[in-house]
Design a protein around this motif. Sequence first.
Motif, short mmCIF file in Angstrom:
data_model
loop_
_atom_site.label_atom_id
_atom_site.label_comp_id
_atom_site.label_asym_id
_atom_site.label_seq_id
_atom_site.Cartn_x
_atom_site.Cartn_y
_atom_site.Cartn_z
N GLN A 9 0.91 -1.15 -0.07
CA GLN A 9 -0.14 -0.19 -0.08
C GLN A 9 0.76 1.37 -0.15
O GLN A 9 0.19 2.26 -0.12
CB GLN A 9 -0.93 0.13 1.33
N LYS A 42 -0.47 -4.09 2.76
CA LYS A 42 -1.84 -3.89 3.16
C LYS A 42 -2.23 -4.81 4.16
O LYS A 42 -1.65 -5.82 4.37
CB LYS A 42 -2.63 -4.57 1.82
N TRP A 70 -8.89 -3.67 -2.88
CA TRP A 70 -9.00 -2.66 -1.72
C TRP A 70 -10.58 -2.30 -1.64
O TRP A 70 -11.20 -2.58 -2.79
CB TRP A 70 -8.23 -1.40 -2.19
#
Length: 808
Positions: A54, A69, A146
């Motif tokens: 991320q 993440k 996501w």
Amino acid sequence: MPFTLSPDLLEETLAVPSPGLIDQPAALSADLLAKMDAYWRAANYLTVGQIYLQENPLLETPLKLEHIKPRLLGHWGTTTGINFIYVHLNRLIKEHDLNMIYVIGPGHGGPGLVAHSYLEGSYTERYPAIERNRNGLHRLFRQFSWPYGVPSHVSPETPGSIHEGGELGYSLLHAYGAAFDNPDLIVACIIGDGEAETGALAASWHSNKFLNPARDGAVLPILHLNGFKIANPTVLARISRQELTELIRGYGYEPHFVEGDVPAVVHQSLAGTLDAILAEISAIQKAARSSPETVERPRWPMIVFRTPKGWTGPKFVDGEPVEGTWRAHQVPLADLKNPGHLRQLEAWMKSYRPRELFDERGKFRDEFAALAPTGHRRMGSNPHANGGELLFPLSMPHFHDYAVKVPKPGCVEAESTRVLGKFLRDVMKLNLEKKNFRIFGPDETASNRLDAVYEVSGKEWMAEVEDVDINLSAEGRVMEVLSEHLCEGWLEGYLLTGRHGFFSCYEAFIHVVDSMVNQHAKWLKVSRKIAWRKPIASLNYLLTSHVWRQDHNGFSHQDPGFIDHLANKKADIVRIYLPPDANCLLSVADHCLRSRNYINLIIAGKQPEWQWLDIDSAVRHCTAGAGIWRWASNESGDPDVVMACAGDVPTLETLAAVTLLRTYVPEIRIRVVNVVDLMVLQPQSEHPHGLEDQDFDELFTTNKPVIFAFHGYPAVIHKQTYRRRNHDNIHVRGYREEGTTTTPFDMVVLNNLDRYQLALDAIDRIPRFSDQRGKATARYWTAMERHKLYISEHGEDMPEVCDWRWTL
Ligand SMILES: Cc1ncc(C[n+]2csc(CCOP(=O)(O)OP(=O)(O)O)c2C)c(N)n1
């Protein structure tokens, strides 16, 4: 940092000619191989980055837990193979200016396709926020899997995709559907070796018996033999090479094996193989196109690509082997709180040498980016993968010209689907030159009375032909194969690449493709929200040989549940039509063939049936979706009962019940309401076709009993109407899962949908006739006894049923 060839790779490259092509020079120069390998590494890097990162997309600082993440989702194992092949197809496209699209069976390789369309620039053109720099990389990584980002599969959001691949099994069908009538197109199709175990995929190899090299494009199947599914080996990876070869040859393909785990070796091998295969495809097409009249079925080439699952990923994790095993399927390093795993991930990502691939601003270096094709030749930007861009409306005959003359209701009989067949014949005829319309069916086109289409087009057939065969043709546009999967998958591929089609099927067996329809509905739902995805032609089903007229086939052929299945789908996707006669069928079919982005279900019988509406009335009725049939009603605003019906047989029984009622109780005031478009029953808040409450009440009243005779399972009507004011008074008769080989009328009797039952239902529910209930019940049972005795003795329905006419 400028690009330099790694010494290892240089050595490997120069040392290794293409296996199987030993006597030939290596297909790739050392420089090209090194660049292609770099391109592959870039795609692999972006794949891993999407799954894990991320923050810190270029690994410019040491990798930390906060860069990872919180939820690790995605499938690593399949992507390196997919990425590898993409790079090689790019070379082929560029060198030969090919028109090619890529269908990925294992759609869970989604990050691979996102990576490639990003590297070639297609992605940024569709999604400008995903810039071709560090910032874009950061967003690209973060959005993947996501919440509200991009899904992990090759979804409609993925540029260049026509195949989601979440549900495995349909890749080769979509590929063939795309290739039909697209002579210049090559559809490269990755088939997962797990996917190859599905029934649909196993049957779809036979598509090559329906593809004409003179007229259609080419499909290049690539069996991705990475050996494993989720937690098990695959069947095709565990049979001998000879057995696999025989299987593939038995399906009519020539397998070319590309195998290995040393990248340089596999690069050379695949490049050489693709060159050879392209030459084969060109030769096949050239031969076929130079004498299309005598075209024969060729043995098309295909590739078996045997490389390790999770190739280039971690070899071992916590002492367990991962690369080349089932453990590589999803996320090979799952516990990043473990510092060892974090370091391993960093080392893994760095093994792709990102600094060599992306410049200091995070842009993919030009010397590699230049390997990709440009413009519409990029697989992520090929218009065939956004079929709406290529869609031309059908040239349509005027459907009024095919109308049955109905001077008054119920005075002529017709086979509705035979009438439709003539209309479809001319749709076919008017679009022969445009080559954008096909009809699909599991060997039921004639049985469903649509055989007029053979007057203008035969049935596509590239296998052997014998004297006894009729209407087979290498040029055919009617696609008949006894596999609903094949019909559905081909049609979807055909529609998704910008053409039109029509699928006719026995009602009971359309369930074979329930799941495929789900997937198509999902695709349409998502596509509607993607501005750059242009609308495609609707998926049109005609279900005939339906539940009520399966007299000789019996119980196995009786199932109207496809309505229930579709009724659950999103309102902006699904339309369900139950035309009561031929003219309504014409009106509905014309509408469906002109519509976009829907799944249209039409259910209509093929047997001779009484006709109710002249064509103008039919058009008005179908436009409204439901209406009062004044000619069959005898009330002026204050009925005792509403006799409602949807479907051709329920309509017949309802009208017959009306004649009975008016004989039994002449003072009865009846309103007949017929529903063609099932979705009008839903509230408008639920479906765009839904009637306003006030309009619904005007048809069905707010307080009068409604006896609703329905083609399918009664629960559908209750579900559609439960929010309506008069719902408590709606009494539905429909299919109750009772059936056998019996007479047409006995079928409705078995399910309490017959005219005697409907008449009794009405009397039972009209308060002012409460004193007549006993008599009506006795009359009903007498009729039932008469019926049962008669059919047992004579084997056919009673004359009072067979000879019934609308005479009021
Ligand atoms: C019809 C269907 N059944 C089961 C699954 C669950 N599933 C997802 S991936 C996978 C394994 C796929 O194996 P393969 O096709 O060989 O692809 P690869 O090994 O390249 O990932 C399975 C069983 C699915 N997606 N679709």
